[in-house]
Design a protein around this motif. Structure first.
Motif, PDB file in Angstrom:
ATOM      1  N   PRO A  20      68.853  39.202  57.494  1.00 25.99           N
ATOM      2  CA  PRO A  20      69.077  40.127  56.510  1.00 25.99           C
ATOM      3  C   PRO A  20      67.848  40.865  55.863  1.00 25.99           C
ATOM      4  CG  PRO A  20      70.043  37.859  55.823  1.00 25.99           C
ATOM      5  CD  PRO A  20      69.335  37.830  57.110  1.00 25.99           C
ATOM      6  N   ARG A  21      67.899  42.077  55.264  1.00 22.76           N
ATOM      7  CA  ARG A  21      66.904  42.718  54.596  1.00 22.76           C
ATOM      8  C   ARG A  21      65.606  42.930  55.714  1.00 22.76           C
ATOM      9  NH1 ARG A  21      65.031  40.187  48.825  1.00 22.76           N
ATOM     10  NH2 ARG A  21      65.036  38.104  50.143  1.00 22.76           N
ATOM     11  N   VAL A  22      64.929  42.178  55.843  1.00 17.50           N
ATOM     12  CA  VAL A  22      63.760  42.398  56.665  1.00 17.50           C
ATOM     13  C   VAL A  22      63.844  41.596  58.141  1.00 17.50           C
ATOM     14  CG1 VAL A  22      61.208  42.544  57.229  1.00 17.50           C
ATOM     15  CG2 VAL A  22      62.174  42.844  54.764  1.00 17.50           C
ATOM     16  N   ASP A  23      63.999  42.355  59.304  1.00 22.59           N
ATOM     17  CA  ASP A  23      64.417  41.356  60.408  1.00 22.59           C
ATOM     18  C   ASP A  23      63.197  40.997  61.188  1.00 22.59           C
ATOM     19  OD1 ASP A  23      63.274  43.609  61.997  1.00 22.59           O
ATOM     20  OD2 ASP A  23      65.264  44.329  62.373  1.00 22.59           O
ATOM     21  N   PHE A  45      57.460  30.104  63.924  1.00 22.38           N
ATOM     22  CA  PHE A  45      58.807  30.259  64.954  1.00 22.38           C
ATOM     23  C   PHE A  45      59.434  31.424  64.255  1.00 22.38           C
ATOM     24  CE2 PHE A  45      57.251  26.206  66.423  1.00 22.38           C
ATOM     25  CZ  PHE A  45      57.610  26.422  67.705  1.00 22.38           C
ATOM     26  N   LEU A  46      59.815  32.411  64.745  1.00 21.48           N
ATOM     27  CA  LEU A  46      60.399  33.467  64.068  1.00 21.48           C
ATOM     28  C   LEU A  46      61.918  34.078  64.709  1.00 21.48           C
ATOM     29  CD1 LEU A  46      60.043  36.057  62.114  1.00 21.48           C
ATOM     30  CD2 LEU A  46      58.967  37.236  64.085  1.00 21.48           C
ATOM     31  N   ASP A  47      62.944  34.266  63.826  1.00 25.49           N
ATOM     32  CA  ASP A  47      64.167  34.349  64.300  1.00 25.49           C
ATOM     33  C   ASP A  47      64.183  36.193  64.226  1.00 25.49           C
ATOM     34  OD1 ASP A  47      67.158  34.636  65.054  1.00 25.49           O
ATOM     35  OD2 ASP A  47      67.750  34.392  62.881  1.00 25.49           O
ATOM     36  N   LEU A  48      64.996  36.547  64.956  1.00 21.80           N
ATOM     37  CA  LEU A  48      64.969  38.323  64.901  1.00 21.80           C
ATOM     38  C   LEU A  48      66.020  38.732  64.151  1.00 21.80           C
ATOM     39  CD1 LEU A  48      64.490  39.353  68.632  1.00 21.80           C
ATOM     40  CD2 LEU A  48      62.842  39.202  66.857  1.00 21.80           C
ATOM     41  N   VAL A  65      60.858  30.595  60.547  1.00 19.67           N
ATOM     42  CA  VAL A  65      61.588  31.874  59.840  1.00 19.67           C
ATOM     43  C   VAL A  65      63.023  31.974  60.322  1.00 19.67           C
ATOM     44  CG1 VAL A  65      61.433  34.393  59.115  1.00 19.67           C
ATOM     45  CG2 VAL A  65      59.385  33.366  59.656  1.00 19.67           C
ATOM     46  N   GLU A  66      63.839  31.501  59.608  1.00 25.32           N
ATOM     47  CA  GLU A  66      65.112  31.389  60.245  1.00 25.32           C
ATOM     48  C   GLU A  66      66.292  31.630  58.989  1.00 25.32           C
ATOM     49  OE1 GLU A  66      68.379  31.647  62.024  1.00 25.32           O
ATOM     50  OE2 GLU A  66      66.990  30.788  63.359  1.00 25.32           O
TER      51      GLU A  66
END
Lengths: 549, 150
Positions: B71-74, B65-68, B10-11
């Motif tokens: 946009p929209r939903v963080d 793998f999750l970016d913080l 998720v990036e």
């Protein structure tokens, strides 16, 4: 100030004596009326009593006169019945009658031709006087009362003369000589105590007892009656109250009552006046109290307001601090990402193309490196602008908002490539703001509107304005792709973007800048939108001019 | 060991995505990588958000793998939603962030992150650290047992 007003009130109160005066006058007149009525009543009593006493006096006096006449007639009859008699017998008889205390002090008989006479008396003088009178009146045919006469000693006398119808030898006149004081004093000495008695006969005062009150002489409150005498004359009997009686009956009690009434009225008036003063003061104090309470409420409200403002300021300060923190964080974070991209992409380029020439992919990598570097630069510029917007001294002036909007729209459109976009610009309310910063607001809103309506048919940007509740509101609407209202809260945050699309450029600073500028002017911002139905961004400014924050 | 070796990345940043994909590819992990360009897409990919996946659930990734910052939903919201839903509650989540702010790290762990990796330039090769992390979670780590259908 309150003191002065209290004094004024009290002073006015002391001037305001009319009620007290009225009550006093009323009380006095009532007392006087009562006094008058009482006096009249007492006078009536006195007069009635006087009349009764006068009649009593007249009765006893008349009876005594009658009895005197009867005595003389008795002598005459005795004379007639027994045909005279000896002089000695007559004398004895006459003496007896004198001694019966009929008031007679001397008796005399004389015949018609004065050839014979007899006289007896308590003393020589009365007998002689009786005889003198008999001589004078020897011819009378009816009983007569003669007098009054005053003798040498000043004593008053009268004589009763009666024809003696006896046999010829004794025909003549019988006269009784009476001292008025001897007749009347025993009769009237104890009658009607308290009254002064006087008896008048032919203008001569033949009897007085006690001094009448000086008032009584001038007034109608005395009683008169009369006793008819054997002939035409009368004795006029008058009764008047003495000073003692008049004082007792007419003065002491009624006067005390009058004085008491007046004093009571004065007292009542004083009490009522005092009561009025006190109640007036009480009312005023009450009003003052109420005013004080209101002041207290005001003070409390002020306090609450002050506290609210302190809280408000504190919150604002906290906001500012956290905003600053967020700003620092965002700057470091968001600058790091394009710079990291430059490093990473450059490293890839190095790895991939150490032993071969750049192909299309390589060139694309290069272009992306450039793009990232450009983005970092744009970010820095925007941040600089934001920082300036936060620190610049506001130069507030009245602004022709419509003109400014038109101008800024032209710039934004030129930057967008002079696309075919319709501008609907309503007349906007004039506002007071910093011209440069307000221009930046319009530029950002227009840039956004153009950016997100790109590719739409019939692109249109609508600017509207209105004035309500002390603020001027302006809205910029587009018919672009819009946004999901769920994310409306994030729109004005720094580096927040709702579109991940790479084809829409932007650093996420624009709306944050708008929000910051409007906030510094004391206004607020909002956003409305719907996916694929356009977006509407609005801001308001207070009417009284911007407050520098 | 489960047969599926899939990763959800998720990036939102295209460059970061490319670096990560390239590193994972070169590491020869034999894993398939799904991409979500922001939080909203991640929720959709996990079947936690409309539109409903049809038919049946998508295969759940072995690791996310999750970016913080997106946009929209963080990232935090995504993490919260992942942990709330029973189907995804146990999936290992590795937060990938360029922020090492203490508050961000703590919040990530509090919301149920299994790991927190700071994005950085890896001198050994772009994104090598990502491939290493992926190897750990795919090869070394024992995955949670699959949920039994009820």
């Amino acid at each position: 100030m309150y003191n002065r007003r209290v004094k004024e009130r009290i002073h006015r109160g002391s001037r305001d004596l009319w009620l007290a005066v009225l009550i006093t006058l009323l009380g006095w007149s009532l007392s006087a009326s009562a006094w008058g009525l009482l006096i009249d009543d007492r006078r009536d009593d006195l007069v009635r009593d006087a009349h009764t006493a006068a009649n009593d006096a007249a009765t006893v006096v008349a009876e005594r006169l009658d009895s005197q006449l009867a005595v003389l007639e008795g002598i005459g009859e005795q004379w007639a019945r027994f045909g005279g008699g000896s002089a000695a017998e007559w004398r004895a008889d006459a003496r007896l009658r004198i001694e019966t205390r009929n008031g007679i002090s001397g008796l005399a008989w004389i015949d018609r031709d004065e050839s014979d006479h007899l006289a007896v008396g308590a003393a020589a003088s009365p007998a002689a006087r009786a005889k003198d009178a008999a001589v004078a009146e020897k011819q009378i045919g009816e009983p007569r009362l003669l007098g009054p006469d005053r003798d040498d000693t000043g004593a008053l006398w009268y004589r009763v003369a009666l024809p003696a119808r006896a046999p010829q030898d004794h025909a003549g006149v019988i006269v009784a000589h009476v001292a008025l004081s001897e007749l009347l004093s025993p009769l009237l000495a104890t009658l009607a105590p308290g009254y002064a008695i006087s008896i008048d006969w032919k203008g001569e005062q033949i009897y007085t007892r006690d001094e009448p009150s000086a008032d009584a002489a001038d007034h109608w409150w005395h009683a008169e009656t009369s006793v008819a005498l054997p002939e035409d004359g009368i004795w006029q009997i008058a009764l008047r109250p003495t000073d003692a009686l008049a004082t007792a009956r007419l003065r002491i009690t009624p006067h005390y009552l009058l004085a008491a009434g007046m004093a009571l009225s004065l007292l009542l008036a004083g009490v009522i006046h005092q009561w009025r003063l006190v109640s007036r003061q009480a009312r005023f104090l009450e009003a003052a109290n109420r005013a004080l309470e209101e002041k207290g409420d005001d003070l409390q409200r002020l306090n609450v307001e002050l506290e609210r403002r302190v809280t408000d300021r504190t919150e604002r300060l906290e906001d500012a601090v956290s905003e600053l923190e967020a700003f620092n964080y965002s700057v470091s974070h968001d600058l790091r990402s394009p710079l990291g991209a430059v490093l990473n992409l450059a490293a890839i380029l190095e790895e991939e193309y150490t032993d071969r020439p750049l192909d299309a992919d390589g060139l694309q990598l290069l272009s992306r490196i450039q793009g990232s570097a450009t983005r970092a630069t744009a970010l820095l510029e925007d941040l600089l602008q934001l920082s300036r917007a936060g620190q610049a001294v506001l130069s507030i002036e009245p602004i022709d908002t419509t003109g400014l909007a038109r101008e800024m729209f032209a710039h934004a459109r030129a930057a967008d490539g002079d696309a075919e976009v319709e501008l609907v610009l309503e007349p906007l309310p004039e506002v007071e703001a910093d011209r440069t910063l307000l221009g930046a607001v319009f530029t950002n809103l227009f840039t956004n509107a153009l950016k997100y309506s790109r590719g739409c048919e019939k692109r249109r940007v609508t600017v509207t304005g209105r004035i309500d509740d002390g603020e001027s509101s302006i809205e910029v609407a587009d018919n672009g792709r819009g946004f999901d209202m769920r994310f409306a809260g994030k729109l004005f945050g720094l580096f927040e973007r709702l579109h991940a699309d790479e084809d829409i450029e932007g650093t996420g600073v624009g709306l944050a800048l708008v929000a910051r500028i409007i906030k510094r002017h004391g206004g607020r911002v909002w956003a409305e939108g719907e996916i694929d139905a356009g977006a509407r961004f609005g801001f308001s400014l207070p009417r009284s001019g911007g407050a520098a924050k | 060991m489960s047969g599926t070796r899939n990763i959800l990345l998720v990036e939102d940043d295209r460059n970061e995505r490319d670096v990560a994909l390239r590193a994972l590819d070169r590491a020869g992990l034999g894993a398939t990588v799904s991409i979500a360009c922001d939080g909203q897409e991640a929720l959709e990919a996990l079947g936690l958000e409309m539109p409903e996946p049809s038919p049946g659930r998508p295969p759940q990734p072995r690791v996310i793998f999750l970016d913080l910052k997106m946009p929209r939903v963080d990232g935090w919201e995504v993490l919260e939603r992942i942990r709330q839903a029973p189907e995804t509650a146990c999936i290992p989540v590795v937060v990938l962030s360029s922020s090492d702010r203490e508050a961000d790290v703590r919040r990530s762990y509090e919301l149920g992150a299994n790991s927190f990796v700071l994005k950085h330039f890896d001198a050994r090769g772009p994104g090598t650290y990502i491939a290493e992390a992926a190897r750990y979670w795919l090869d070394l780590n024992e995955p949670p047992p699959a949920r039994r259908p009820t």
